[in-house]
Scaffold this motif. Sequence first.
Motif, PDB file in Angstrom:
ATOM      1  N   ARG A  89       0.876  -1.336   0.095  1.00 55.16           N
ATOM      2  CA  ARG A  89       0.054   0.157   0.165  1.00 55.16           C
ATOM      3  C   ARG A  89       0.918   1.170   0.064  1.00 55.16           C
ATOM      4  O   ARG A  89       0.321   2.609  -0.038  1.00 55.16           O
ATOM      5  N   SER A  90       2.121   1.073   0.235  1.00 54.29           N
ATOM      6  CA  SER A  90       2.995   2.256   0.083  1.00 54.29           C
ATOM      7  C   SER A  90       2.847   3.144  -1.200  1.00 54.29           C
ATOM      8  O   SER A  90       2.794   2.836  -2.246  1.00 54.29           O
ATOM      9  N   HIS A  91       2.280   4.444  -1.119  1.00 53.40           N
ATOM     10  CA  HIS A  91       2.219   5.309  -2.127  1.00 53.40           C
ATOM     11  C   HIS A  91       3.446   5.819  -2.731  1.00 53.40           C
ATOM     12  O   HIS A  91       3.494   5.941  -3.701  1.00 53.40           O
ATOM     13  N   PHE A  92       4.575   6.026  -1.970  1.00 55.11           N
ATOM     14  CA  PHE A  92       5.856   6.305  -2.495  1.00 55.11           C
ATOM     15  C   PHE A  92       6.415   5.125  -3.459  1.00 55.11           C
ATOM     16  O   PHE A  92       6.987   5.612  -4.535  1.00 55.11           O
ATOM     17  N   SER A  93       6.236   4.026  -2.879  1.00 59.45           N
ATOM     18  CA  SER A  93       6.577   2.953  -3.568  1.00 59.45           C
ATOM     19  C   SER A  93       5.721   2.754  -4.927  1.00 59.45           C
ATOM     20  O   SER A  93       6.415   2.305  -6.120  1.00 59.45           O
ATOM     21  N   LEU A 142      -0.369   8.554  10.028  1.00 61.16           N
ATOM     22  CA  LEU A 142      -0.938   7.164  10.026  1.00 61.16           C
ATOM     23  C   LEU A 142       0.054   6.482  10.845  1.00 61.16           C
ATOM     24  O   LEU A 142      -0.467   5.614  11.712  1.00 61.16           O
ATOM     25  N   LEU A 143       1.431   6.651  10.714  1.00 60.26           N
ATOM     26  CA  LEU A 143       2.273   6.077  11.789  1.00 60.26           C
ATOM     27  C   LEU A 143       2.145   6.465  13.081  1.00 60.26           C
ATOM     28  O   LEU A 143       2.214   5.637  13.982  1.00 60.26           O
ATOM     29  N   ALA A 144       1.704   7.539  13.248  1.00 59.59           N
ATOM     30  CA  ALA A 144       1.440   8.016  14.775  1.00 59.59           C
ATOM     31  C   ALA A 144       0.357   7.336  15.334  1.00 59.59           C
ATOM     32  O   ALA A 144       0.508   6.712  16.410  1.00 59.59           O
ATOM     33  N   ILE A 200      17.831   4.430  -2.842  1.00 62.09           N
ATOM     34  CA  ILE A 200      16.749   4.884  -1.991  1.00 62.09           C
ATOM     35  C   ILE A 200      16.084   5.991  -2.565  1.00 62.09           C
ATOM     36  O   ILE A 200      16.790   6.915  -3.378  1.00 62.09           O
ATOM     37  N   ASP A 201      14.882   6.390  -2.002  1.00 59.78           N
ATOM     38  CA  ASP A 201      14.040   7.521  -2.714  1.00 59.78           C
ATOM     39  C   ASP A 201      13.339   7.544  -4.017  1.00 59.78           C
ATOM     40  O   ASP A 201      13.990   7.338  -4.926  1.00 59.78           O
ATOM     41  N   SER A 202      11.886   7.555  -3.753  1.00 59.94           N
ATOM     42  CA  SER A 202      11.007   7.129  -4.960  1.00 59.94           C
ATOM     43  C   SER A 202      11.622   7.885  -6.256  1.00 59.94           C
ATOM     44  O   SER A 202      11.561   7.373  -7.261  1.00 59.94           O
ATOM     45  N   ASP A 203      11.805   9.249  -5.977  1.00 57.06           N
ATOM     46  CA  ASP A 203      12.047   9.901  -6.982  1.00 57.06           C
ATOM     47  C   ASP A 203      13.471   9.858  -7.784  1.00 57.06           C
ATOM     48  O   ASP A 203      13.663   9.863  -8.849  1.00 57.06           O
ATOM     49  N   MET A 238      15.085   4.014   7.281  1.00 57.55           N
ATOM     50  CA  MET A 238      13.786   2.845   7.492  1.00 57.55           C
ATOM     51  C   MET A 238      12.645   3.262   6.829  1.00 57.55           C
ATOM     52  O   MET A 238      11.504   3.456   7.430  1.00 57.55           O
ATOM     53  N   LYS A 239      12.801   3.589   5.758  1.00 55.73           N
ATOM     54  CA  LYS A 239      11.630   3.837   4.680  1.00 55.73           C
ATOM     55  C   LYS A 239      11.642   2.919   3.455  1.00 55.73           C
ATOM     56  O   LYS A 239      12.740   2.612   3.056  1.00 55.73           O
ATOM     57  N   VAL A 240      10.440   2.874   2.911  1.00 56.93           N
ATOM     58  CA  VAL A 240      10.580   2.191   1.631  1.00 56.93           C
ATOM     59  C   VAL A 240       9.913   3.293   0.571  1.00 56.93           C
ATOM     60  O   VAL A 240       9.514   4.265   0.928  1.00 56.93           O
ATOM     61  N   PRO A 241      10.314   3.235  -0.803  1.00 57.17           N
ATOM     62  CA  PRO A 241      10.996   2.010  -1.332  1.00 57.17           C
ATOM     63  C   PRO A 241      12.410   1.795  -1.596  1.00 57.17           C
ATOM     64  O   PRO A 241      13.013   3.210  -1.334  1.00 57.17           O
ATOM     65  N   THR A 242      13.052   0.986  -1.594  1.00 60.60           N
ATOM     66  CA  THR A 242      14.532   0.588  -2.060  1.00 60.60           C
ATOM     67  C   THR A 242      14.698  -0.211  -3.353  1.00 60.60           C
ATOM     68  O   THR A 242      13.819  -1.102  -3.289  1.00 60.60           O
TER      69      THR A 242
HETATM   70  N1  LIG Z   1      11.149  10.510   0.383  1.00 59.38           N
HETATM   71  C1  LIG Z   1      10.953   9.007   0.519  1.00 59.38           C
HETATM   72  C2  LIG Z   1       9.658   8.782   1.328  1.00 59.38           C
HETATM   73  C3  LIG Z   1       9.640   7.403   1.721  1.00 59.38           C
HETATM   74  C4  LIG Z   1       8.689   7.149   2.762  1.00 59.38           C
HETATM   75  O1  LIG Z   1       8.244   8.057   3.653  1.00 59.38           O
HETATM   76  N2  LIG Z   1       7.934   5.894   2.780  1.00 59.38           N
HETATM   77  C5  LIG Z   1       7.083   5.436   3.771  1.00 59.38           C
HETATM   78  C6  LIG Z   1       6.131   4.528   3.450  1.00 59.38           C
HETATM   79  S1  LIG Z   1       4.924   5.014   1.931  1.00 59.38           S
HETATM   80  C7  LIG Z   1       7.685   4.735   4.869  1.00 59.38           C
HETATM   81  O2  LIG Z   1       8.554   3.844   4.609  1.00 59.38           O
HETATM   82  N3  LIG Z   1       7.740   5.202   6.097  1.00 59.38           N
HETATM   83  C8  LIG Z   1       8.195   4.777   7.505  1.00 59.38           C
HETATM   84  C9  LIG Z   1       8.593   5.633   8.403  1.00 59.38           C
HETATM   85  O3  LIG Z   1       8.614   7.042   8.268  1.00 59.38           O
HETATM   86  O4  LIG Z   1       8.923   5.125   9.550  1.00 59.38           O
HETATM   87  C10 LIG Z   1      10.659   8.305  -0.992  1.00 59.38           C
HETATM   88  O5  LIG Z   1      10.318   9.276  -1.815  1.00 59.38           O
HETATM   89  O6  LIG Z   1      11.019   7.185  -1.195  1.00 59.38           O
END
Ligand SMILES: N[C@@H](CCC(=O)N[C@@H](CS)C(=O)NCC(=O)O)C(=O)O
Length: 199
Positions: free
Chosen positions: A15-19, A114-116, A68-71, A55-59
């Motif tokens: 469901r990750s929108h960045f991914s 959402l994560l909060a 790392i980083d979607s863009d 600790m974020k996706v996508p990779t």
């Molecule tokens: N700037 C990053 C943002 C990535 C991001 O925030 N991904 C979210 C999921 S959609 C995530 O993994 N969040 C985990 C966290 O913030 O702890 C990108 O474009 O890839």
Amino acid sequence: MTAHETSLKLYCTPRSHFSRKVRILLDAWKLGHELVDIGNVADDASKEFAGNPLMKVPTLVDGDIWLIDSDHIAQYLTLTYHPGDPFNVLLKKPELLNLRAVMNGIMAAEVELLLAKRTGTDISQPRYQKLQKTIAQGLDWLEQNAGLFAGPPDYQDFHLVCLWDHLAFYKLVKLSYRHLAARVTELSSLPYVKASRPA
Ligand SMILES: N[C@@H](CCC(=O)N[C@@H](CS)C(=O)NCC(=O)O)C(=O)O
């Protein structure tokens, strides 16, 4: 077109929108890839994020390349597999950069909220109220600038549809934005957009 032979691996969540911005490019270009679901993004076990210290996706992993980083991943895929840039990923017009900055900002604010919530934080605190306002004002700004989403579908549109479907899925805000909704409806009929819709 046949599926492109690659060793692409995308660490993400369904469901990750960045991914999803990256997944839409992979699907549009039929680039063979493996999706690796890293599980709960609220977790803090960095090994689960394919080594991303943030600790974020996508990779993305493509052979020796780790990115790392979607863009940045979108730029890499374009330069490596479609350097003609059919989706304007590499275009640096100021108005398009602003459009992306606002959409990425809304997506980031939504993730924080959402994560909060997911981790038991009280989101009535002023910091989270500001993030709600970021989303509302960002959407208002996008609606006023909806004319920038025009012509054949491109990377700006992919941001929009990812942002929109994610907000619709998690129901964090009411989506009454006529022009944006119309553009999303158009985009949603594309098979490579439909394929990664959050369910
Ligand atoms: N700037 C990053 C943002 C990535 C991001 O925030 N991904 C979210 C999921 S959609 C995530 O993994 N969040 C985990 C966290 O913030 O702890 C990108 O474009 O890839």
